[in-house]
Design an enzyme around this catalytic site. Structure first.
Site, short mmCIF file in Angstrom:
data_model
loop_
_atom_site.label_atom_id
_atom_site.label_comp_id
_atom_site.label_asym_id
_atom_site.label_seq_id
_atom_site.Cartn_x
_atom_site.Cartn_y
_atom_site.Cartn_z
N LYS A 45 -104.76 -57.81 45.78
CA LYS A 45 -103.65 -58.53 47.18
C LYS A 45 -101.95 -58.06 46.80
O LYS A 45 -102.15 -58.54 46.10
CB LYS A 45 -104.17 -59.74 47.33
CG LYS A 45 -103.77 -60.73 48.57
CD LYS A 45 -104.12 -60.61 50.32
CE LYS A 45 -103.55 -61.30 50.98
NZ LYS A 45 -103.71 -60.73 52.28
N CYS A 128 -96.28 -56.64 56.41
CA CYS A 128 -97.97 -58.26 56.97
C CYS A 128 -97.34 -58.47 58.38
O CYS A 128 -95.54 -59.43 58.67
CB CYS A 128 -97.11 -59.02 55.63
SG CYS A 128 -98.63 -60.69 55.70
O1 RRO Z 1 -102.32 -61.91 54.20
C1 RRO Z 1 -102.51 -61.40 55.43
O2 RRO Z 1 -102.09 -61.96 56.30
C2 RRO Z 1 -102.15 -60.19 55.71
C3 RRO Z 1 -101.29 -58.73 54.60
BR1 RRO Z 1 -99.89 -59.67 53.78
C4 RRO Z 1 -100.62 -58.04 55.49
O3 RRO Z 1 -100.60 -57.11 54.46
N1 RRO Z 1 -101.77 -57.11 56.40
C5 RRO Z 1 -102.68 -57.91 57.15
O4 RRO Z 1 -102.97 -58.11 58.28
N2 RRO Z 1 -102.72 -59.34 56.72
#
Ligand code: RRO
Length: 309
Positions: A45, A128
């Protein structure tokens, strides 16, 4: 026998299929399960300085043609991932650490510690879409260049960049030039299509809670956008920049399309969340069947070979 192994920036992957950062890869148990599965790599993650619970639930919603999420970067914090990397590396496949941050200074700080833990590759997440009040860095070319030059100085393993989708060739050109100036070793295309809105017409309501229901779209509905970005950057770098294709890979033929556009490997998000780690074996079987039907024995036989009319 069809060979689905691949390599990116000199690192060998036993299979071209791996998880997209975010999908089943937050906790130690999830990461170990990826290690024990048929996934070709373990992708963490995206991590921040402090551990985060993320946005309030419901924050993921799957529907027949895709998904919407606003997870909000839930993660264990970079120190926990740095401590886990040596254990993950014993599982016989490459480890890709995904580095993020809540401000520009976080990225080099996290990258330095993570680099010292020696993952096989580092992916810098510039895309993100789900932190309230924080725009996606990848939509700001100057900020992207500044940040990538700073992280490049502290990263000694192959460094990749996870970009958001672009929708105009002018943006591909500008970002291609930025990438070319920053010592980037591979690209991951694309992150979710940011700030979509899914509506439940029956209940007359949004389907996820954060940001008034706005969130990143994934799955089948974004495949043409993902393929376009893979193809556009493949052409800009004339096939010399390794690309991980992410977006809309649900069946083996979707991965085949990514490879035709130029992908060296593919990542799965929505289908992994919906189906679990068994998706990896299924996708391998389906892609191998697709390749042998076409008379190909390995991915290199068809990578980037998409024909134009
Ligand atoms: O954690 C998220 O909400 C998230 C991330 Br970091 C990302 O890079 N892409 C996404 O669709 N969700």
């Amino acid at each position: 026998m069809t060979d689905l192994s691949t390599s990116i920036a000199g690192v060998r992957f036993p299979s071209c299929f791996m998880n997209a950062s975010g999908a089943l890869c937050v906790t130690r148990d999830e990461l170990l399960a990826l290690g024990l599965s048929r996934a070709g790599a373990i992708v963490t993650k995206s991590m921040t300085v402090e551990p985060r619970d993320g946005n309030p639930a419901p924050r993921y919603f799957g529907f027949p043609s895709g998904s919407i999420n606003s997870m909000g970067l839930p993660n264990l914090g970079y120190k926990a991932y740095a401590a886990l990397i040596p254990e993950l590396k014993t599982l016989g496949k490459p480890v890709i650490a995904s580095v993020a941050g809540l401000c520009e200074d976080d990225f080099p700080m996290i990258a330095a510690t993570i680099n010292a833990a020696k993952p096989d590759l580092i992916e810098v997440n510039l895309s993100c879409p789900n932190i309230p009040g924080k725009p996606q860095i990848g939509y700001d070319a100057e900020a992207s260049e500044r940040l990538l030059k700073r992280v490049r100085k502290v990263i000694t393993v192959p460094m990749g960049v996870k970009l958001p989708p672009y929708f105009d060739p002018a943006h591909h050109t500008v970002m291609g030039a930025v990438i070319g100036r920053c010592g980037v070793d591979f690209l991951n295309l694309i992150n979710s299509v940011g700030n979509g809105l899914v509506v439940d017409p029956e209940r007359e309501v949004v389907v996820i809670k954060p940001k008034g229901g706005f969130g990143g779209l994934g799955g089948t509905i974004i495949k043409p956008v993902a393929l376009a970005n893979v193809r556009a950057f493949w052409k800009i770098f004339e096939g010399r920049m390794p690309i991980i294709g992410t977006g809309g890979v649900v069946k083996g033929v979707d991965a085949f399309e990514h490879v035709l556009c130029g992908a060296s490997a593919v990542q799965i998000g929505t289908v992994l969340v919906e189906e679990g780690v068994d998706a990896f074996g299924r996708l391998e079987t389906e892609l191998a069947a697709q390749l042998s039907k076409k008379g190909y024995t390995r991915l290199e036989d068809c990578r980037g070979k998409l024909k134009e009319l």
